[in-house]
Design a protein around this motif. Structure first.
Motif, mmCIF file in Angstrom:
data_model
loop_
_atom_site.group_PDB
_atom_site.id
_atom_site.type_symbol
_atom_site.label_atom_id
_atom_site.label_comp_id
_atom_site.label_asym_id
_atom_site.label_seq_id
_atom_site.Cartn_x
_atom_site.Cartn_y
_atom_site.Cartn_z
ATOM 1 N N ASN A 84 35.750 11.330 1.265
ATOM 2 C CA ASN A 84 36.093 11.178 -0.156
ATOM 3 C C ASN A 84 34.920 10.593 -0.930
ATOM 4 O O ASN A 84 34.581 11.058 -2.032
ATOM 5 C CB ASN A 84 37.321 10.278 -0.286
ATOM 6 N N ALA A 85 34.272 9.595 -0.358
ATOM 7 C CA ALA A 85 33.125 8.972 -1.026
ATOM 8 C C ALA A 85 31.971 9.959 -1.169
ATOM 9 O O ALA A 85 31.295 10.005 -2.223
ATOM 10 C CB ALA A 85 32.681 7.741 -0.245
ATOM 11 N N ALA A 86 31.734 10.749 -0.139
ATOM 12 C CA ALA A 86 30.644 11.730 -0.193
ATOM 13 C C ALA A 86 30.903 12.777 -1.273
ATOM 14 O O ALA A 86 29.989 13.162 -2.010
ATOM 15 C CB ALA A 86 30.486 12.402 1.175
ATOM 16 N N LEU A 87 32.140 13.227 -1.379
ATOM 17 C CA LEU A 87 32.493 14.210 -2.405
ATOM 18 C C LEU A 87 32.365 13.616 -3.796
ATOM 19 O O LEU A 87 31.814 14.248 -4.712
ATOM 20 C CB LEU A 87 33.915 14.713 -2.169
ATOM 21 N N ARG A 88 32.866 12.411 -3.979
ATOM 22 C CA ARG A 88 32.820 11.791 -5.306
ATOM 23 C C ARG A 88 31.384 11.527 -5.750
ATOM 24 O O ARG A 88 31.078 11.575 -6.942
ATOM 25 C CB ARG A 88 33.629 10.484 -5.308
ATOM 26 N N ALA A 89 30.519 11.250 -4.808
ATOM 27 C CA ALA A 89 29.104 11.049 -5.146
ATOM 28 C C ALA A 89 28.499 12.303 -5.748
ATOM 29 O O ALA A 89 27.524 12.240 -6.506
ATOM 30 C CB ALA A 89 28.327 10.630 -3.905
ATOM 31 N N GLU A 90 29.091 13.459 -5.441
ATOM 32 C CA GLU A 90 28.628 14.732 -5.979
ATOM 33 C C GLU A 90 29.475 15.186 -7.179
ATOM 34 O O GLU A 90 29.298 16.305 -7.668
ATOM 35 C CB GLU A 90 28.673 15.806 -4.888
ATOM 36 N N GLY A 91 30.418 14.353 -7.612
ATOM 37 C CA GLY A 91 31.250 14.693 -8.760
ATOM 38 C C GLY A 91 32.496 15.478 -8.423
ATOM 39 O O GLY A 91 33.203 15.938 -9.323
ATOM 40 N N VAL A 92 32.792 15.658 -7.115
ATOM 41 C CA VAL A 92 33.967 16.421 -6.682
ATOM 42 C C VAL A 92 35.081 15.433 -6.357
ATOM 43 O O VAL A 92 34.972 14.658 -5.404
ATOM 44 C CB VAL A 92 33.653 17.293 -5.456
ATOM 45 N N PHE A 93 36.146 15.472 -7.149
ATOM 46 C CA PHE A 93 37.212 14.492 -7.008
ATOM 47 C C PHE A 93 38.468 15.130 -6.412
ATOM 48 O O PHE A 93 39.116 15.973 -7.024
ATOM 49 C CB PHE A 93 37.553 13.881 -8.376
ATOM 50 N N LEU A 94 38.783 14.729 -5.176
ATOM 51 C CA LEU A 94 40.048 15.066 -4.542
ATOM 52 C C LEU A 94 40.970 13.859 -4.718
ATOM 53 O O LEU A 94 40.661 12.942 -5.459
ATOM 54 C CB LEU A 94 39.837 15.406 -3.067
ATOM 55 N N ARG A 95 42.116 13.852 -4.045
ATOM 56 C CA ARG A 95 43.061 12.737 -4.211
ATOM 57 C C ARG A 95 43.372 12.108 -2.858
ATOM 58 O O ARG A 95 43.949 12.756 -1.980
ATOM 59 C CB ARG A 95 44.350 13.237 -4.866
ATOM 60 N N ALA A 96 42.957 10.855 -2.690
ATOM 61 C CA ALA A 96 43.294 10.115 -1.482
ATOM 62 C C ALA A 96 44.805 9.870 -1.457
ATOM 63 O O ALA A 96 45.441 9.723 -2.505
ATOM 64 C CB ALA A 96 42.532 8.798 -1.443
ATOM 65 N N GLN A 97 45.380 9.801 -0.249
ATOM 66 C CA GLN A 97 46.834 9.737 -0.131
ATOM 67 C C GLN A 97 47.350 8.494 0.588
ATOM 68 O O GLN A 97 48.451 8.500 1.138
ATOM 69 C CB GLN A 97 47.335 11.004 0.562
#
Length: 360
Positions: free
Chosen positions: A312-325
């Protein structure tokens, strides 16, 4: 300081998606379960035209919308209540039928707002274990306590994306004692309607409510229109705690028009399902464990909560936001909304890269 009442002060705010992309990065939001496509052009036109009468209060009885829903689903219009999203109906049902001396029951990985609604009513919130992120009817029945008053189940589920059959839902209802209200939340129901397992007839028992929404398959999340079929006596009580002017004139007009464009809605569901399945297949080819989904999102299972957090952190660093559950009891999972093809490809590429980097 003016002190709030105790049970409200003890509550945590309802967790909304964090959509603050890193500086210099394009935001790719795949976290909100919004529709892949915009609403039907008929709905857009109807909402635009309705604004011309915005000086008037909306119809508090939602007569045109109820008639349209009744015709589309072949159900009685007098049993329909409409809400400011299905969340209003969930909250009002809980307020009307649960209290500090009773309990609300739901599956362990159920829609988190069920818990919030129970807390607002000061009811105890109980959960029943699921079977591999799939609702277990046996576990739900076993979890019923003497003070259980309301049982919530989302089918298909959010955030799991899984569903149980009509046969299982009937078994659940038959396994609950008299006096327990069963609420079946079908916010993603249109994505599973092709299976031909409607549940509206269960409302005739007098102890079951079926909810739906225009936010997902109809692309009207911004209009906040939910609805449900209620037994007469249940509807009469719920109306007492609802906002009498809850859906705007534009929202009602858009929903009515969207129902007239059934082909558009079905095409949205079909397009979403095809893209979802391609996305899931590609992730599985990479080695990810992804559950079968009957919704407009997919749930990715990671080996551990730590791995899910790192991805999740790696994706968000690239601007890609998923949803942690973690809030739904699934700290090892990330939920991915099915969005534009380009954005889905970017998300998969970053996940593939994350897997390669984890191996080095």
């Amino acid at each position: 300081m003016i002190k709030p009442v105790r049970h409200i002060a003890a509550m945590s705010p309802y967790a909304l998606a964090n959509l603050n992309a890193p500086k210099g990065k394009r935001l790719i939001s795949l976290s909100q379960n919004e529709s892949l496509l915009p609403p039907s052009p008929l709905a857009v036109r109807a909402a635009t035209d309705a604004v011309a009468n915005a000086q008037l209060y909306p119809d508090p009885e939602w007569r045109e919308l109820r008639d349209a829903l009744a015709k589309r689903h072949r159900i009685p219009s007098d049993g329909i209540l409409c809400g400011n999203g299905s969340m209003e109906l969930i909250a009002c049902l809980t307020q009307a039928f649960a209290d500090p001396k009773s309990a609300v029951l739901a599956p362990a990985h159920a829609y988190p707002f069920f818990r919030t609604a129970a807390q607002l009513a000061q009811a105890r919130f109980d959960t029943a274990q699921e079977d591999n992120a799939r609702v277990s009817v046996d576990a739900l029945i076993a979890a019923v306590q003497p003070d259980t008053r309301v049982v919530f189940i989302a089918n298909p589920g959010n955030p799991t994306g899984t569903r149980i059959s009509r046969t299982e839902l009937l078994r659940l209802r038959d396994g609950l004692r008299r006096g327990i209200l069963l609420v079946i939340d079908e916010a993603y129901g249109e994505f599973a309607d092709h299976l031909g397992e409607p549940m509206f007839d269960l409302v005739g028992r007098g102890d079951t409510v079926v909810l739906r929404s225009f936010s997902k398959a109809y692309g009207l999340a911004g209009m906040r229109v939910g609805w449900g079929l209620f037994p007469e006596q249940i509807a009469e009580v719920v109306r007492k705690v609802m906002n009498p002017n809850n859906i705007s004139v534009a929202g009602q007009a858009a929903a009515c028009a969207a129902l007239k464009d059934h082909t558009y809605m079905q095409a949205t569901c079909q397009t979403t399902a095809r893209r979802r399945d391609r996305f899931i297949d590609r992730l599985r080819d990479t080695g990810f464990n992804v559950a079968e989904s009957f919704t407009n999102f997919a749930l990715i299972h990671f080996a551990s909560a730590v791995a899910a957090a790192r991805a999740n952190a790696a994706l968000r660093a690239e601007g890609v936001f998923l949803r942690a559950q973690g809030g739904a009891g699934l700290p090892t999972c990330l939920r991915v909304t099915i969005g534009p093809e380009e954005e889905m490809n970017i998300a998969v590429s970053h996940l593939e890269r994350w897997v390669r980097e984890e191996k080095t």
